[in-house]
Design a protein around this motif. Structure first.
Motif, mmCIF file in Angstrom:
data_model
loop_
_atom_site.group_PDB
_atom_site.id
_atom_site.type_symbol
_atom_site.label_atom_id
_atom_site.label_comp_id
_atom_site.label_asym_id
_atom_site.label_seq_id
_atom_site.Cartn_x
_atom_site.Cartn_y
_atom_site.Cartn_z
ATOM 1 N N TYR A 127 0.862 -1.200 -0.161
ATOM 2 C CA TYR A 127 -0.016 -0.127 -0.023
ATOM 3 C C TYR A 127 0.902 1.259 -0.073
ATOM 4 O O TYR A 127 0.886 2.368 -0.658
ATOM 5 C CB TYR A 127 -0.836 -0.207 1.197
ATOM 6 N N THR A 128 1.830 1.308 0.915
ATOM 7 C CA THR A 128 2.766 2.368 1.124
ATOM 8 C C THR A 128 3.641 2.698 -0.221
ATOM 9 O O THR A 128 3.725 3.988 -0.749
ATOM 10 C CB THR A 128 3.655 2.445 2.154
ATOM 11 N N PHE A 129 4.337 1.691 -0.511
ATOM 12 C CA PHE A 129 5.391 1.621 -1.628
ATOM 13 C C PHE A 129 4.628 1.804 -3.129
ATOM 14 O O PHE A 129 4.872 2.631 -3.804
ATOM 15 C CB PHE A 129 6.375 0.646 -1.553
ATOM 16 N N GLY A 130 3.768 0.908 -3.173
ATOM 17 C CA GLY A 130 3.111 0.676 -4.679
ATOM 18 C C GLY A 130 2.100 1.760 -4.843
ATOM 19 O O GLY A 130 1.958 2.271 -6.101
ATOM 20 N N ALA A 175 6.588 19.503 7.499
ATOM 21 C CA ALA A 175 5.783 20.817 7.190
ATOM 22 C C ALA A 175 4.979 20.680 6.080
ATOM 23 O O ALA A 175 3.588 21.311 6.133
ATOM 24 C CB ALA A 175 6.671 21.890 7.111
ATOM 25 N N LEU A 176 5.266 19.964 4.875
ATOM 26 C CA LEU A 176 4.229 19.859 3.900
ATOM 27 C C LEU A 176 3.321 18.790 3.837
ATOM 28 O O LEU A 176 2.158 19.107 3.634
ATOM 29 C CB LEU A 176 5.263 19.380 2.677
ATOM 30 N N ALA A 177 3.419 17.687 4.525
ATOM 31 C CA ALA A 177 2.616 16.616 4.681
ATOM 32 C C ALA A 177 1.396 16.789 5.539
ATOM 33 O O ALA A 177 0.173 16.540 4.841
ATOM 34 C CB ALA A 177 3.236 15.467 5.272
ATOM 35 N N PRO A 178 1.540 17.508 6.515
ATOM 36 C CA PRO A 178 0.114 17.870 7.268
ATOM 37 C C PRO A 178 -0.705 18.753 6.515
ATOM 38 O O PRO A 178 -1.959 18.636 6.394
ATOM 39 C CB PRO A 178 0.563 18.374 8.666
ATOM 40 N N VAL A 179 -0.197 19.568 5.686
ATOM 41 C CA VAL A 179 -1.039 20.704 5.042
ATOM 42 C C VAL A 179 -1.803 19.748 3.809
ATOM 43 O O VAL A 179 -3.072 19.879 3.726
ATOM 44 C CB VAL A 179 -0.115 21.636 4.397
ATOM 45 N N GLU A 264 1.742 9.545 6.155
ATOM 46 C CA GLU A 264 0.882 8.553 7.095
ATOM 47 C C GLU A 264 0.606 8.990 8.394
ATOM 48 O O GLU A 264 -0.251 8.694 9.053
ATOM 49 C CB GLU A 264 1.181 7.163 6.928
ATOM 50 N N PHE A 265 1.904 9.594 9.053
ATOM 51 C CA PHE A 265 1.857 9.854 10.266
ATOM 52 C C PHE A 265 0.587 11.269 10.553
ATOM 53 O O PHE A 265 0.073 11.118 11.873
ATOM 54 C CB PHE A 265 3.069 10.513 10.787
ATOM 55 N N GLY A 274 3.510 3.675 7.592
ATOM 56 C CA GLY A 274 3.494 4.783 8.637
ATOM 57 C C GLY A 274 2.349 4.640 9.632
ATOM 58 O O GLY A 274 2.505 4.929 11.069
ATOM 59 N N PHE A 275 1.164 4.118 9.260
ATOM 60 C CA PHE A 275 0.184 3.959 10.114
ATOM 61 C C PHE A 275 0.640 2.637 11.136
ATOM 62 O O PHE A 275 0.204 2.757 12.253
ATOM 63 C CB PHE A 275 -1.083 3.410 9.305
ATOM 64 N N ARG A 276 1.245 1.594 10.452
ATOM 65 C CA ARG A 276 1.571 0.499 11.541
ATOM 66 C C ARG A 276 2.538 0.892 12.507
ATOM 67 O O ARG A 276 2.411 0.583 13.699
ATOM 68 C CB ARG A 276 1.863 -0.572 10.371
#
Length: 321
Positions: A127-130, A175-179, A264-265, A274-276
């Motif tokens: 899921y994360t990579f593909g 900084a970019l991811a949560p936005v 994913e965090f 990231g969830f795991r």
């Protein structure tokens, strides 16, 4: 008649090197087995520490000897046994000092967790990579190459856009991811977009610098041959830009999986490495956390190796033609 000189034979790996490597690795393995058979933790970890250091020193000498020469064994054995010695030493020391698994799990526990939770971890990796990392990498690469062509074609874009590309490439992923996640949603498209943005700007900068690095003499020579602009671009600019582009792609390959996991965090639909990692850290299942880290590292190294192999195929082979 002059005598022809025979080509020098490749230097072979000294036999002593692999022998010392095997002795160090087997000695550490014996220590691990002895510690595993103890019913209680040793009263003092100092004797075990001294034994581990002695065997590591022995293995280090073996690594040094094995690295001599130009054979395949000289390139593979040092890296392989360095990892093996480090894992066995960590296993022995963690058992000798009875470090709780909730603090730092022993490598054997990590391998056990990796096997027991293999189905879930493989699904998360796919899921994360593909779905997020690889798709975002491809989208970012294609968009970056197209944007680089426009920047090289129109000078006003280079002056007005390229400085901001360099600026955006320095924005931290955290900084970019949560936005992006909050704006697009918790599903996989938001993480794919984060990866694409992360990969986009290094590719733009690398491709532009590569396309602009074409030798002026080669371009003038193509002009004297009455070559069309398209022919000059294909025969001169593109081959000269490939090393720059592949350097950017190797940077992007390392950032793709990292940015997907970090994204994913900040929100997910219940899938992904990231969830795991985030969930199992809260449960103090650090063996599963380390198993996820090991799996993501393997995938990241394999992806980087794939890009590096493509570079050798298209860049190094092209120079030898």
């Amino acid at each position: 008649m002059g005598q022809t000189l025979a080509a020098p034979a490749p230097r072979r790996v000294p036999v002593l090197g692999p022998v010392l490597l095997a002795m160090g690795a087997l000695g550490l393995l014996v220590l691990c087995l002895l510690l595993a058979r103890l019913s209680a933790a040793p009263a003092s970890g100092l004797p075990w520490l001294l034994g581990v250091l002695a065997l590591l020193t022995l293995g280090g000498v073996g690594v040094r000897w094995s690295a001599q020469g130009e054979t395949r064994a000289a390139r593979v054995l040092p890296a392989l046994f360095t990892l093996l010695l480090a894992v066995l030493a960590a296993e022995a020391l963690l058992r000798a000092y009875a470090v709780p698994a909730g603090l730092i799990p022993a490598p054997s526990l990590v391998l056990q967790a990796l096997w027991n939770a293999r189905t879930v971890l493989l699904q998360d990796t796919l899921y994360t990579f593909g779905l997020e990392g690889l798709l975002g990498f491809l989208l970012g690469t294609v968009a970056g190459l197209l944007l680089a062509l426009l920047v090289v074609r129109f000078r006003f874009l280079e002056l007005g856009l390229l400085p901001y590309a360099a600026l955006f490439s320095s924005i931290p992923i955290v900084a970019l991811a949560p936005v992006v996640v909050k704006a697009v949603g918790l599903e996989w498209p938001s993480k794919t977009l984060v990866v694409a943005i992360t990969v986009l700007f290094p590719v733009v900068i690398g491709a532009v610098r590569g396309l602009q690095s074409a030798d002026r003499l080669h371009l003038d020579l193509m002009h004297t041959y009455a070559a069309t602009p398209g022919q000059s671009f294909r025969e001169v600019r593109v081959p000269g830009a490939l090393p720059f582009v592949f350097n950017a792609l190797k940077i992007g390959s390392t950032l793709a999986l990292i940015s997907a996991i970090v994204a994913e965090f900040f929100g997910t639909d219940g899938h992904g490495l990231g969830f795991r990692i985030q969930i199992e850290v809260g449960r103090f299942n650090l063996d599963i956390v380390w198993a996820a880290i090991v799996l993501s590292s393997i995938v990241g190294i394999a992806f980087f190796g794939l890009v590096n192999g493509l570079e050798r195929r298209f860049v190094v082979s092209g120079r030898n033609l």
